[in-house]
Design a protein around this motif. Structure first.
Motif, PDB file in Angstrom:
ATOM      1  N   ASP A  46       0.821  -1.211   0.000  1.00  0.00           N
ATOM      2  CA  ASP A  46       0.000   0.000   0.000  1.00  0.00           C
ATOM      3  C   ASP A  46       0.855   1.261   0.000  1.00  0.00           C
ATOM      4  N   ALA A  47       0.297   2.302  -0.558  1.00  0.00           N
ATOM      5  CA  ALA A  47       1.014   3.565  -0.743  1.00  0.00           C
ATOM      6  C   ALA A  47       1.479   4.165   0.575  1.00  0.00           C
ATOM      7  N   ALA A  48       0.690   4.054   1.629  1.00  0.00           N
ATOM      8  CA  ALA A  48       1.061   4.670   2.904  1.00  0.00           C
ATOM      9  C   ALA A  48       2.381   4.104   3.422  1.00  0.00           C
ATOM     10  N   ALA A  49       2.570   2.795   3.313  1.00  0.00           N
ATOM     11  CA  ALA A  49       3.818   2.183   3.780  1.00  0.00           C
ATOM     12  C   ALA A  49       4.996   2.642   2.928  1.00  0.00           C
ATOM     13  N   GLU A  50       4.785   2.768   1.634  1.00  0.00           N
ATOM     14  CA  GLU A  50       5.864   3.222   0.758  1.00  0.00           C
ATOM     15  C   GLU A  50       6.242   4.667   1.062  1.00  0.00           C
ATOM     16  N   ILE A  51       5.251   5.517   1.279  1.00  0.00           N
ATOM     17  CA  ILE A  51       5.507   6.926   1.598  1.00  0.00           C
ATOM     18  C   ILE A  51       6.277   7.036   2.914  1.00  0.00           C
ATOM     19  N   GLN A  52       5.903   6.248   3.926  1.00  0.00           N
ATOM     20  CA  GLN A  52       6.620   6.263   5.205  1.00  0.00           C
ATOM     21  C   GLN A  52       8.076   5.853   5.010  1.00  0.00           C
ATOM     22  N   ALA A  53       8.321   4.844   4.183  1.00  0.00           N
ATOM     23  CA  ALA A  53       9.696   4.399   3.935  1.00  0.00           C
ATOM     24  C   ALA A  53      10.501   5.484   3.232  1.00  0.00           C
ATOM     25  N   ILE A  54       9.888   6.135   2.246  1.00  0.00           N
ATOM     26  CA  ILE A  54      10.580   7.222   1.545  1.00  0.00           C
ATOM     27  C   ILE A  54      10.897   8.347   2.524  1.00  0.00           C
ATOM     28  N   ALA A  56      11.374   8.182   5.679  1.00  0.00           N
ATOM     29  CA  ALA A  56      12.417   7.774   6.623  1.00  0.00           C
ATOM     30  C   ALA A  56      13.819   7.954   6.046  1.00  0.00           C
ATOM     31  N   CYS A  57      13.927   7.999   4.730  1.00  0.00           N
ATOM     32  CA  CYS A  57      15.239   8.115   4.078  1.00  0.00           C
ATOM     33  C   CYS A  57      15.622   9.548   3.733  1.00  0.00           C
ATOM     34  N   THR A  58      14.720  10.482   3.915  1.00  0.00           N
ATOM     35  CA  THR A  58      15.019  11.872   3.565  1.00  0.00           C
ATOM     36  C   THR A  58      15.582  12.622   4.757  1.00  0.00           C
ATOM     37  N   ALA A  59      16.352  13.635   4.445  1.00  0.00           N
ATOM     38  CA  ALA A  59      16.839  14.544   5.486  1.00  0.00           C
ATOM     39  C   ALA A  59      15.688  15.485   5.867  1.00  0.00           C
ATOM     40  N   PRO A  60      15.663  15.981   7.106  1.00  0.00           N
ATOM     41  CA  PRO A  60      14.609  16.927   7.479  1.00  0.00           C
ATOM     42  C   PRO A  60      14.566  18.098   6.488  1.00  0.00           C
ATOM     43  N   GLY A  61      13.374  18.375   5.997  1.00  0.00           N
ATOM     44  CA  GLY A  61      13.185  19.475   5.053  1.00  0.00           C
ATOM     45  C   GLY A  61      13.440  19.108   3.600  1.00  0.00           C
ATOM     46  N   ASP A 106      17.827  14.869  -6.606  1.00  0.00           N
ATOM     47  CA  ASP A 106      19.099  14.379  -7.140  1.00  0.00           C
ATOM     48  C   ASP A 106      19.027  12.919  -7.614  1.00  0.00           C
ATOM     49  N   LEU A 107      17.850  12.299  -7.539  1.00  0.00           N
ATOM     50  CA  LEU A 107      17.585  10.939  -8.018  1.00  0.00           C
ATOM     51  C   LEU A 107      18.388   9.859  -7.284  1.00  0.00           C
ATOM     52  N   ARG A 108      18.858  10.134  -6.056  1.00  0.00           N
ATOM     53  CA  ARG A 108      19.681   9.137  -5.368  1.00  0.00           C
ATOM     54  C   ARG A 108      18.870   7.957  -4.858  1.00  0.00           C
ATOM     55  N   PHE A 109      17.569   8.129  -4.619  1.00  0.00           N
ATOM     56  CA  PHE A 109      16.684   7.013  -4.313  1.00  0.00           C
ATOM     57  C   PHE A 109      15.270   7.381  -4.704  1.00  0.00           C
ATOM     58  N   GLY A 110      14.432   6.355  -4.846  1.00  0.00           N
ATOM     59  CA  GLY A 110      13.044   6.616  -5.199  1.00  0.00           C
ATOM     60  C   GLY A 110      12.326   5.351  -5.623  1.00  0.00           C
ATOM     61  N   LEU A 127      16.698   3.295   0.735  1.00  0.00           N
ATOM     62  CA  LEU A 127      15.278   3.010   0.545  1.00  0.00           C
ATOM     63  C   LEU A 127      15.033   1.506   0.436  1.00  0.00           C
ATOM     64  N   LEU A 128      15.926   0.788  -0.200  1.00  0.00           N
ATOM     65  CA  LEU A 128      15.786  -0.669  -0.256  1.00  0.00           C
ATOM     66  C   LEU A 128      15.815  -1.274   1.145  1.00  0.00           C
ATOM     67  N   GLN A 129      16.711  -0.778   1.977  1.00  0.00           N
ATOM     68  CA  GLN A 129      16.792  -1.280   3.350  1.00  0.00           C
ATOM     69  C   GLN A 129      15.478  -1.034   4.083  1.00  0.00           C
ATOM     70  N   GLU A 130      14.855   0.106   3.859  1.00  0.00           N
ATOM     71  CA  GLU A 130      13.591   0.446   4.523  1.00  0.00           C
ATOM     72  C   GLU A 130      12.409  -0.373   4.000  1.00  0.00           C
ATOM     73  N   THR A 131      12.430  -0.764   2.718  1.00  0.00           N
ATOM     74  CA  THR A 131      11.242  -1.354   2.107  1.00  0.00           C
ATOM     75  C   THR A 131      11.328  -2.835   1.775  1.00  0.00           C
TER      76      THR A 131
END
Length: 147
Positions: A46-54, A56-61, A106-110, A127-131
């Motif tokens: 589901d999209a909600a789990a994917e969004i949470q994983a994404i 989790a990998c971003t820097a604040p802001g 910067d396309l480093r993950f997605g 992101l792979l580690q998170e998902t």
């Protein structure tokens, strides 16, 4: 959350096309050259789990950009959406009749969802580690393809 302007959108998609050799098609698969640090599943959670994983990998802001090759998208700090009193993130993670690209600028993950192939490609080690565990569990019986 903010809309993505035409210049920013064109730049992001041009870099995405070049980096992943993106070839949109309704009948020729795969649509992109999957990077080495990627896994593609035949189904997706589901999209909600994917969004949470994404998020989790971003820097604040840091913004995540959502786009497809045919429509302007939007960008948001995913830590500031979908919570109490926050705006909703309405951008698709799974293909909804169009491709769905969710990535850092910067396309480093997605993620890249292919609507006709019904697949989800996740790239970037963080992101792979998170998902990966959740996607493997969700898609038992689907053999993931590694890039």
């Amino acid at each position: 959350m903010r809309p993505v302007g035409e210049v920013e959108y064109a730049d992001l998609l041009d870099r995405f096309r070049r980096k992943f050799t993106f070839r949109p098609s309704t009948h020729t698969f795969p649509a992109l050259a999957e990077p080495e640090d990627s896994v593609t599943w035949a189904e997706h959670l589901d999209a909600a789990a994917e969004i949470q994983a994404i998020a989790a990998c971003t820097a604040p802001g840091e913004l995540i950009f959502s786009a497809d090759p045919y429509h302007l998208g939007s960008a948001a700090d995913l830590r500031r959406v979908d919570g109490p009193g926050q705006p909703r993130w309405h951008e698709p993670v799974a293909g909804d009749g169009d491709y769905a690209i969710n990535t850092t600028f910067d396309l480093r993950f997605g993620t890249f969802a292919h609507p006709w192939e019904d697949s989800l490609c996740v790239w970037g080690a963080d992101l792979l580690q998170e998902t990966q565990g959740a996607l493997d569990a969700c898609c038992r019986g689907c053999a993931p393809e590694t890039g």
